[in-house]
Design a protein around this motif. Structure first.
Motif, PDB file in Angstrom:
ATOM      1  N   SER A   1       0.832  -1.200   0.000  1.00 32.45           N
ATOM      2  CA  SER A   1       0.000   0.000   0.000  1.00 32.45           C
ATOM      3  C   SER A   1       0.872   1.257   0.000  1.00 32.45           C
ATOM      4  CB  SER A   1      -0.924  -0.008   1.216  1.00 32.45           C
ATOM      5  OG  SER A   1      -1.658   1.172   1.292  1.00 32.45           O
ATOM      6  N   HIS A   2       1.938   1.231   0.762  1.00 29.86           N
ATOM      7  CA  HIS A   2       2.875   2.359   0.797  1.00 29.86           C
ATOM      8  C   HIS A   2       3.465   2.602  -0.590  1.00 29.86           C
ATOM      9  CE1 HIS A   2       6.085   5.037   2.017  1.00 29.86           C
ATOM     10  NE2 HIS A   2       6.978   4.171   1.555  1.00 29.86           N
ATOM     11  N   PHE A   3       3.884   1.532  -1.257  1.00 31.46           N
ATOM     12  CA  PHE A   3       4.466   1.701  -2.589  1.00 31.46           C
ATOM     13  C   PHE A   3       3.420   2.132  -3.611  1.00 31.46           C
ATOM     14  CE2 PHE A   3       7.984  -0.721  -0.721  1.00 31.46           C
ATOM     15  CZ  PHE A   3       8.985   0.180  -1.009  1.00 31.46           C
ATOM     16  N   ALA A   4       2.166   1.746  -3.409  1.00 42.22           N
ATOM     17  CA  ALA A   4       1.092   2.225  -4.290  1.00 42.22           C
ATOM     18  C   ALA A   4       0.939   3.740  -4.160  1.00 42.22           C
ATOM     19  CB  ALA A   4      -0.220   1.523  -3.957  1.00 42.22           C
ATOM     20  N   LYS A   5       1.043   4.260  -2.932  1.00 41.52           N
ATOM     21  CA  LYS A   5       0.959   5.711  -2.718  1.00 41.52           C
ATOM     22  C   LYS A   5       2.118   6.427  -3.402  1.00 41.52           C
ATOM     23  CE  LYS A   5      -1.399   5.223   1.688  1.00 41.52           C
ATOM     24  NZ  LYS A   5      -1.245   5.275   3.145  1.00 41.52           N
ATOM     25  N   ILE A   6       3.305   5.837  -3.323  1.00 40.98           N
ATOM     26  CA  ILE A   6       4.467   6.431  -3.989  1.00 40.98           C
ATOM     27  C   ILE A   6       4.246   6.449  -5.493  1.00 40.98           C
ATOM     28  CG2 ILE A   6       6.922   6.119  -4.533  1.00 40.98           C
ATOM     29  CD1 ILE A   6       7.221   5.013  -1.646  1.00 40.98           C
ATOM     30  N   GLN A   7       3.764   5.317  -6.037  1.00 44.55           N
ATOM     31  CA  GLN A   7       3.510   5.249  -7.477  1.00 44.55           C
ATOM     32  C   GLN A   7       2.474   6.292  -7.903  1.00 44.55           C
ATOM     33  OE1 GLN A   7       4.851   3.521  -9.974  1.00 44.55           O
ATOM     34  NE2 GLN A   7       6.305   2.376  -8.729  1.00 44.55           N
ATOM     35  N   ALA A   8       1.452   6.503  -7.078  1.00 46.82           N
ATOM     36  CA  ALA A   8       0.410   7.479  -7.412  1.00 46.82           C
ATOM     37  C   ALA A   8       0.958   8.907  -7.412  1.00 46.82           C
ATOM     38  CB  ALA A   8      -0.753   7.366  -6.429  1.00 46.82           C
ATOM     39  N   CYS A   9       1.844   9.210  -6.477  1.00 46.93           N
ATOM     40  CA  CYS A   9       2.417  10.559  -6.369  1.00 46.93           C
ATOM     41  C   CYS A   9       3.551  10.795  -7.359  1.00 46.93           C
ATOM     42  CB  CYS A   9       2.953  10.793  -4.964  1.00 46.93           C
ATOM     43  SG  CYS A   9       1.706  10.884  -3.701  1.00 46.93           S
TER      44      CYS A   9
END
Length: 81
Positions: free
Chosen positions: A51-59
């Motif tokens: 989930s953390h890496f998904a947030k990074i990918q989104a930003c």
């Protein structure tokens, strides 16, 4: 698999932009209940870390995680630079 040998696959998996592909790849290098702590996040398990890496990918679309060194392995933890 030896810890240092997992760094490059881990970085590749964390950099995968597709969430379902990332989850599938991530399962090959991260145990489901293994926590992760670094200066930016504490994740209690693989799901939270994904989930953390998904947030990074989104930003930061197209961002990638780069491993820079060997793993420093201790009896109860491993860390890499």
């Amino acid at each position: 698999m030896e810890a240092s040998a997992q760094i490059l696959p881990y970085c590749k998996d964390c950099s995968e932009p597709d969430a379902s592909s990332r989850a599938e790849l991530f399962a090959s290098v991260w145990a489901p209940h293994t926590p992760s702590t670094d200066p930016c996040v504490h994740a209690a398990n693989a799901k939270e870390l994904r989930s953390h890496f998904a947030k990074i990918q989104a930003c930061r679309p197209g961002a990638s995680v780069v491993g820079r060194g060997k793993a420093d392995v201790h009896p109860s933890l491993a860390r890499s630079a």
